[in-house]
Write an enzyme that holds these catalytic residues in place. Structure first.
Site, PDB file in Angstrom:
ATOM      1  N   ILE A  67       0.300  -1.023  -0.208  1.00  0.00           N
ATOM      2  CA  ILE A  67      -0.191  -0.057   0.003  1.00  0.00           C
ATOM      3  C   ILE A  67       0.756   1.330  -0.244  1.00  0.00           C
ATOM      4  CG2 ILE A  67      -0.435   0.548   2.380  1.00  0.00           C
ATOM      5  CD1 ILE A  67      -3.235   1.054   2.012  1.00  0.00           C
TER       6      ILE A  67
ATOM      7  N   ASP B   8       1.556  -0.941   9.681  1.00  0.00           N
ATOM      8  CA  ASP B   8       1.888   0.630  10.141  1.00  0.00           C
ATOM      9  C   ASP B   8       3.646   0.665  10.464  1.00  0.00           C
ATOM     10  OD1 ASP B   8       1.667   2.631  11.814  1.00  0.00           O
ATOM     11  OD2 ASP B   8       1.057   1.015  13.785  1.00  0.00           O
TER      12      ASP B   8
ATOM     13  N   ASN C  93      -2.148   1.584  16.079  1.00  0.00           N
ATOM     14  CA  ASN C  93      -2.841   1.147  17.060  1.00  0.00           C
ATOM     15  C   ASN C  93      -2.792   1.919  17.963  1.00  0.00           C
ATOM     16  OD1 ASN C  93      -0.461   2.068  19.138  1.00  0.00           O
ATOM     17  ND2 ASN C  93       0.745  -0.040  17.716  1.00  0.00           N
TER      18      ASN C  93
ATOM     19  N   THR D 209      -6.731  -7.295  10.191  1.00  0.00           N
ATOM     20  CA  THR D 209      -6.491  -9.129   9.821  1.00  0.00           C
ATOM     21  C   THR D 209      -4.918  -9.883  10.141  1.00  0.00           C
ATOM     22  OG1 THR D 209      -6.396  -9.031   7.686  1.00  0.00           O
ATOM     23  CG2 THR D 209      -8.475  -8.566   7.740  1.00  0.00           C
TER      24      THR D 209
HETATM   25  P1  ADP Z   1      -3.897  -4.945  12.332  1.00  0.00           P
HETATM   26  O1  ADP Z   1      -3.058  -5.547  13.967  1.00  0.00           O
HETATM   27  O2  ADP Z   1      -5.050  -4.061  11.634  1.00  0.00           O
HETATM   28  O3  ADP Z   1      -4.572  -6.488  12.065  1.00  0.00           O
HETATM   29  P2  ADP Z   1      -1.283  -5.384  10.170  1.00  0.00           P
HETATM   30  O4  ADP Z   1      -0.551  -4.760   9.408  1.00  0.00           O
HETATM   31  O5  ADP Z   1      -0.730  -6.612  11.333  1.00  0.00           O
HETATM   32  O6  ADP Z   1      -3.010  -4.467  11.298  1.00  0.00           O
HETATM   33  O7  ADP Z   1      -2.576  -6.058   9.248  1.00  0.00           O
HETATM   34  C1  ADP Z   1      -3.648  -5.650   8.708  1.00  0.00           C
HETATM   35  C2  ADP Z   1      -3.781  -6.020   7.490  1.00  0.00           C
HETATM   36  O8  ADP Z   1      -2.433  -5.146   6.467  1.00  0.00           O
HETATM   37  C3  ADP Z   1      -2.695  -8.039   6.456  1.00  0.00           C
HETATM   38  O9  ADP Z   1      -3.729  -8.295   5.835  1.00  0.00           O
HETATM   39  C4  ADP Z   1      -1.463  -7.940   6.803  1.00  0.00           C
HETATM   40  O10 ADP Z   1      -1.148  -8.653   5.651  1.00  0.00           O
HETATM   41  C5  ADP Z   1      -1.874  -6.522   5.683  1.00  0.00           C
HETATM   42  N1  ADP Z   1      -0.330  -5.597   5.277  1.00  0.00           N
HETATM   43  C6  ADP Z   1       1.034  -5.245   5.935  1.00  0.00           C
HETATM   44  N2  ADP Z   1       1.937  -4.623   5.321  1.00  0.00           N
HETATM   45  C7  ADP Z   1       1.499  -4.701   3.872  1.00  0.00           C
HETATM   46  C8  ADP Z   1       1.788  -3.887   3.381  1.00  0.00           C
HETATM   47  N3  ADP Z   1       2.840  -2.922   3.164  1.00  0.00           N
HETATM   48  N4  ADP Z   1       0.790  -3.060   2.154  1.00  0.00           N
HETATM   49  C9  ADP Z   1      -0.549  -3.366   2.109  1.00  0.00           C
HETATM   50  N5  ADP Z   1      -0.554  -4.467   3.239  1.00  0.00           N
HETATM   51  C10 ADP Z   1      -0.362  -4.514   4.233  1.00  0.00           C
END
Ligand code: ADP
Length: 169
Positions: free
Chosen positions: A12, A35, A25, A119
């Site tokens: 993203i 994040d 968070n 997720t």
């Molecule tokens: P949360 O704590 O809300 O679960 P996470 O960052 O652990 O947040 O995961 C949320 C989603 O973002 C997951 O499906 C993960 O695979 C996805 N994700 C992680 N890194 C990226 C990225 N660089 N771009 C897009 N999606 C991502």
């Protein structure tokens, strides 16, 4: 007025849209997953601005600049941690999507990209999360026919999530 909800599979932080949404968070002071990737790509200035915001409640959203990102803004939202589904998780997750769209709209964003909030580390089942995301979008645009938002991109980071979005849209 929204044309269609698009799906993009990949990082993203690479998207040149008006706003990308961060699955943050409640401290807004950085973390792992998406994040961490957003803070690394945006640079230290992002953390400095986040420090001024005094956190964010679960289900709410706050906006900052995008700094070194191609995106103009980052909308930080705090998804619910999954505790089995009987703790208001669905309402809170839908609220993340709705509040992010509201905050983006209030700042003139025409294109907004969302990761699959909750997720990853927060453990929300991916299929249920994808359903809630799509439902929340449809509800928002049904209620906001005059929205300035033209493009919404649901970003998947794995083939499974991409497939879920494809089936739902
Ligand atoms: P949360 O704590 O809300 O679960 P996470 O960052 O652990 O947040 O995961 C949320 C989603 O973002 C997951 O499906 C993960 O695979 C996805 N994700 C992680 N890194 C990226 C990225 N660089 N771009 C897009 N999606 C991502």
């Amino acid at each position: 007025m929204i044309d269609l909800i698009q799906i993009y599979t990949g990082d993203i932080t690479l998207l040149k849209v008006d706003a990308i949404v961060n699955a943050a968070n409640s401290s807004l002071l950085g973390g792992g997953g998406v994040d961490g990737a957003i803070h690394r790509a945006a640079g230290r200035e992002l953390l400095a601005e986040c420090r001024t915001l005094q956190g964010c409640a679960t289900g709410d959203a706050k906006i900052t600049k995008g700094y070194h990102l191609p995106a103009k803004f980052v909308i930080h939202t705090v998804g619910p941690v999954w505790h089995g589904g009987n703790h208001g998780e669905e309402e809170l997750l839908k609220s993340c999507y709705r509040r992010s769209l509201e905050v983006g709209e209030a700042n003139g964003c025409r294109s907004i990209a969302f990761p699959a909030i909750s997720t990853g580390i927060y453990g929300y089942p991916k299929e249920k999360a994808a359903k809630a995301a799509v439902e929340a979008m449809k509800e928002y645009f049904a209620e906001h026919q005059e929205s300035v938002i033209e493009d919404v991109i649901l970003v998947s980071f794995d083939a499974g999530t991409e497939q879920l979005y494809l089936e739902l849209l």
